[in-house]
Design a protein around this motif. Structure first.
Motif, PDB file in Angstrom:
ATOM      1  N   PHE A  70       0.854  -1.182   0.000  1.00  0.00           N
ATOM      2  CA  PHE A  70       0.000   0.000   0.000  1.00  0.00           C
ATOM      3  C   PHE A  70       0.894   1.238   0.000  1.00  0.00           C
ATOM      4  CE2 PHE A  70      -2.416  -3.447   1.718  1.00  0.00           C
ATOM      5  CZ  PHE A  70      -3.695  -3.284   1.198  1.00  0.00           C
ATOM      6  N   LEU A  71       0.511   2.246  -0.795  1.00  0.00           N
ATOM      7  CA  LEU A  71       1.360   3.412  -1.003  1.00  0.00           C
ATOM      8  C   LEU A  71       0.771   4.661  -0.357  1.00  0.00           C
ATOM      9  CD1 LEU A  71       2.293   2.905  -4.758  1.00  0.00           C
ATOM     10  CD2 LEU A  71       3.476   2.034  -2.726  1.00  0.00           C
ATOM     11  N   GLY A  72       1.669   5.575   0.032  1.00  0.00           N
ATOM     12  CA  GLY A  72       1.261   6.843   0.609  1.00  0.00           C
ATOM     13  C   GLY A  72       1.932   8.006  -0.095  1.00  0.00           C
ATOM     14  N   GLY A  73       2.437   8.956   0.696  1.00  0.00           N
ATOM     15  CA  GLY A  73       3.036  10.155   0.129  1.00  0.00           C
ATOM     16  C   GLY A  73       4.218   9.865  -0.776  1.00  0.00           C
ATOM     17  N   HIS A  74       4.480  10.796  -1.681  1.00  0.00           N
ATOM     18  CA  HIS A  74       5.482  10.571  -2.725  1.00  0.00           C
ATOM     19  C   HIS A  74       6.220  11.866  -3.029  1.00  0.00           C
ATOM     20  CE1 HIS A  74       7.060   9.128  -6.647  1.00  0.00           C
ATOM     21  NE2 HIS A  74       6.738  10.323  -7.084  1.00  0.00           N
ATOM     22  N   THR A  75       7.498  11.761  -3.309  1.00  0.00           N
ATOM     23  CA  THR A  75       8.281  12.892  -3.788  1.00  0.00           C
ATOM     24  C   THR A  75       9.321  12.393  -4.785  1.00  0.00           C
ATOM     25  OG1 THR A  75       9.563  14.841  -3.091  1.00  0.00           O
ATOM     26  CG2 THR A  75      10.039  12.772  -1.967  1.00  0.00           C
ATOM     27  N   ALA A  76       9.734  13.252  -5.697  1.00  0.00           N
ATOM     28  CA  ALA A  76      10.740  12.871  -6.692  1.00  0.00           C
ATOM     29  C   ALA A  76      11.678  14.035  -6.940  1.00  0.00           C
ATOM     30  CB  ALA A  76      10.076  12.451  -8.000  1.00  0.00           C
ATOM     31  N   ASP A  77      12.973  13.757  -6.960  1.00  0.00           N
ATOM     32  CA  ASP A  77      14.004  14.713  -7.355  1.00  0.00           C
ATOM     33  C   ASP A  77      14.449  14.327  -8.764  1.00  0.00           C
ATOM     34  OD1 ASP A  77      14.210  16.188  -4.856  1.00  0.00           O
ATOM     35  OD2 ASP A  77      15.070  14.356  -4.029  1.00  0.00           O
ATOM     36  N   ILE A  78      14.409  15.285  -9.664  1.00  0.00           N
ATOM     37  CA  ILE A  78      14.661  15.011 -11.080  1.00  0.00           C
ATOM     38  C   ILE A  78      15.832  15.843 -11.572  1.00  0.00           C
ATOM     39  CG2 ILE A  78      13.654  15.081 -13.396  1.00  0.00           C
ATOM     40  CD1 ILE A  78      10.886  14.869 -12.001  1.00  0.00           C
ATOM     41  N   SER A  79      16.726  15.182 -12.317  1.00  0.00           N
ATOM     42  CA  SER A  79      17.857  15.865 -12.937  1.00  0.00           C
ATOM     43  C   SER A  79      17.987  15.352 -14.364  1.00  0.00           C
ATOM     44  CB  SER A  79      19.147  15.612 -12.149  1.00  0.00           C
ATOM     45  OG  SER A  79      20.242  16.240 -12.763  1.00  0.00           O
ATOM     46  N   GLY A  80      17.429  16.087 -15.309  1.00  0.00           N
ATOM     47  CA  GLY A  80      17.480  15.653 -16.704  1.00  0.00           C
ATOM     48  C   GLY A  80      16.705  14.368 -16.906  1.00  0.00           C
ATOM     49  N   ALA A  85      13.140   8.810  -6.530  1.00  0.00           N
ATOM     50  CA  ALA A  85      11.807   8.965  -5.948  1.00  0.00           C
ATOM     51  C   ALA A  85      11.739   8.238  -4.617  1.00  0.00           C
ATOM     52  CB  ALA A  85      10.741   8.414  -6.896  1.00  0.00           C
ATOM     53  N   GLN A  86      10.976   8.817  -3.701  1.00  0.00           N
ATOM     54  CA  GLN A  86      10.696   8.169  -2.429  1.00  0.00           C
ATOM     55  C   GLN A  86       9.179   8.126  -2.241  1.00  0.00           C
ATOM     56  OE1 GLN A  86      13.305   9.030   1.023  1.00  0.00           O
ATOM     57  NE2 GLN A  86      14.139  10.673  -0.245  1.00  0.00           N
ATOM     58  N   THR A  87       8.679   6.969  -1.852  1.00  0.00           N
ATOM     59  CA  THR A  87       7.247   6.778  -1.705  1.00  0.00           C
ATOM     60  C   THR A  87       6.965   6.041  -0.406  1.00  0.00           C
ATOM     61  OG1 THR A  87       7.100   6.536  -4.121  1.00  0.00           O
ATOM     62  CG2 THR A  87       5.156   5.934  -2.835  1.00  0.00           C
ATOM     63  N   GLY A 108       7.510   1.803   5.676  1.00  0.00           N
ATOM     64  CA  GLY A 108       8.771   2.397   5.258  1.00  0.00           C
ATOM     65  C   GLY A 108       8.612   3.209   3.999  1.00  0.00           C
ATOM     66  N   ARG A 109       9.649   3.191   3.161  1.00  0.00           N
ATOM     67  CA  ARG A 109       9.650   3.930   1.904  1.00  0.00           C
ATOM     68  C   ARG A 109      10.269   3.087   0.799  1.00  0.00           C
ATOM     69  NH1 ARG A 109      13.443   8.373   3.612  1.00  0.00           N
ATOM     70  NH2 ARG A 109      13.526   7.180   5.541  1.00  0.00           N
ATOM     71  N   PHE A 110       9.727   3.223  -0.395  1.00  0.00           N
ATOM     72  CA  PHE A 110      10.430   2.750  -1.574  1.00  0.00           C
ATOM     73  C   PHE A 110      11.371   3.864  -2.023  1.00  0.00           C
ATOM     74  CE2 PHE A 110       6.678  -0.154  -2.648  1.00  0.00           C
ATOM     75  CZ  PHE A 110       7.336  -1.277  -2.202  1.00  0.00           C
ATOM     76  N   TYR A 111      12.638   3.530  -2.165  1.00  0.00           N
ATOM     77  CA  TYR A 111      13.645   4.482  -2.638  1.00  0.00           C
ATOM     78  C   TYR A 111      14.063   4.006  -4.021  1.00  0.00           C
ATOM     79  CZ  TYR A 111      17.597   7.756  -2.241  1.00  0.00           C
ATOM     80  OH  TYR A 111      18.479   8.793  -2.425  1.00  0.00           O
ATOM     81  N   ASP A 112      13.670   4.765  -5.057  1.00  0.00           N
ATOM     82  CA  ASP A 112      13.836   4.326  -6.434  1.00  0.00           C
ATOM     83  C   ASP A 112      14.814   5.207  -7.204  1.00  0.00           C
ATOM     84  OD1 ASP A 112      11.950   2.245  -6.226  1.00  0.00           O
ATOM     85  OD2 ASP A 112      10.294   3.634  -6.613  1.00  0.00           O
ATOM     86  N   PHE A 113      15.744   4.555  -7.883  1.00  0.00           N
ATOM     87  CA  PHE A 113      16.602   5.200  -8.870  1.00  0.00           C
ATOM     88  C   PHE A 113      15.926   5.004 -10.226  1.00  0.00           C
ATOM     89  CE2 PHE A 113      19.113   3.958  -5.311  1.00  0.00           C
ATOM     90  CZ  PHE A 113      20.231   4.775  -5.230  1.00  0.00           C
ATOM     91  N   LEU A 114      15.702   6.088 -10.969  1.00  0.00           N
ATOM     92  CA  LEU A 114      14.980   6.001 -12.228  1.00  0.00           C
ATOM     93  C   LEU A 114      15.758   6.649 -13.356  1.00  0.00           C
ATOM     94  CD1 LEU A 114      12.537   7.175  -9.912  1.00  0.00           C
ATOM     95  CD2 LEU A 114      11.352   5.711 -11.529  1.00  0.00           C
ATOM     96  N   ALA A 115      15.441   6.218 -14.580  1.00  0.00           N
ATOM     97  CA  ALA A 115      16.041   6.817 -15.773  1.00  0.00           C
ATOM     98  C   ALA A 115      15.038   6.750 -16.908  1.00  0.00           C
ATOM     99  CB  ALA A 115      17.331   6.086 -16.159  1.00  0.00           C
ATOM    100  N   VAL A 116      15.203   7.655 -17.858  1.00  0.00           N
ATOM    101  CA  VAL A 116      14.362   7.634 -19.054  1.00  0.00           C
ATOM    102  C   VAL A 116      14.937   6.622 -20.037  1.00  0.00           C
ATOM    103  CG1 VAL A 116      13.530   8.958 -21.026  1.00  0.00           C
ATOM    104  CG2 VAL A 116      13.622  10.017 -18.757  1.00  0.00           C
ATOM    105  N   HIS A 117      14.088   5.721 -20.497  1.00  0.00           N
ATOM    106  CA  HIS A 117      14.472   4.736 -21.513  1.00  0.00           C
ATOM    107  C   HIS A 117      13.412   4.758 -22.604  1.00  0.00           C
ATOM    108  CE1 HIS A 117      15.953   1.041 -23.332  1.00  0.00           C
ATOM    109  NE2 HIS A 117      14.704   0.576 -23.323  1.00  0.00           N
TER     110      HIS A 117
END
Length: 206
Positions: A70-80, A85-87, A108-117
């Motif tokens: 189950f998910l709650g609050g979310h934030t994302a830091d974006i650089s290019g 993201a943390q959720t 807890g939180r999901f801590y995600d490293f993301l990239a555009v593909h």
């Protein structure tokens, strides 16, 4: 052309799709949230490339393993074309412990490293942060006695989750990131380095 606002909406949708498709057993769509070459998942019970995590999750699902998110609050830091993201999340698992049906809930939180593909955001690495948990017998009248030595093997953030999963036959990794401590500080540093252009998304736990 994407904007920071549309990127954040797309990343949030990606995170929500992860939880919905995994918990529903929609494996074909679940595979689409991951980066096809470098996707990596580090869970308490498995630290592997995304393809292996999908296969193991599917096997568990088909064998009756009950793990929901189950998910709650979310934030994302974006650089290019990169983001971190943390959720807020909870992991809910139902299992038997010494013959007693129990529910264990880990927050807890999901801590995600993301990239555009190929013009879409994908998860390159997911590392949960385990903040606190609890264990309850499904039947409030049931009696449950826990092994203090086994319980004490795991950090406070996922102590009961680790206990239940070990009893269920999983090999649970010790020392995963919690609310505070060296492991989560390393993770935050890796996230900052990822946004700054590091070659890899830190060192995924294996």
């Amino acid at each position: 052309m994407s904007t920071p606002d549309t990127d954040r909406l797309e990343i949030r949708a990606l995170v929500e799709n992860w939880a919905l498709w995994r918990d529903a057993g929609d494996w074909d769509r679940f595979a689409t949230v991951w980066h096809p070459r470098t996707g990596w998942m580090s869970a308490t019970w498995f630290q592997v490339p995304a393809s292996e995590f999908i296969a193991a999750s599917r096997t568990g699902f088909e064998n009756g393993v009950s793990i929901l998110h189950f998910l709650g609050g979310h934030t994302a830091d974006i650089s290019g074309d990169r983001a971190v993201a943390q959720t807020k999340m909870t992991i809910n698992q139902r299992a038997d412990v010494d013959g007693v049906p129990v529910d264990v809930v880990c927050t807890g939180r999901f801590y995600d490293f993301l990239a555009v593909h190929e013009r879409q955001w994908k998860i390159v690495r997911r590392q949960p942060i385990y903040e606190k948990d609890r264990l309850d017998a499904v039947d409030p009248a049931a009696s449950l006695s826990l092994d203090p030595a086994l319980l004490g093997r795991f950090p406070i953030g996922y102590r009961h989750l680790g206990y239940v999963q070990t009893k269920a036959g999983f090999t649970v990794r010790e020392g995963l990131p919690g609310l505070t401590g060296a492991a989560v500080e390393t993770l935050y540093r890796e996230g900052d380095e990822w946004l700054a252009g590091s070659i890899a998304p830190g060192t995924p736990l294996r």
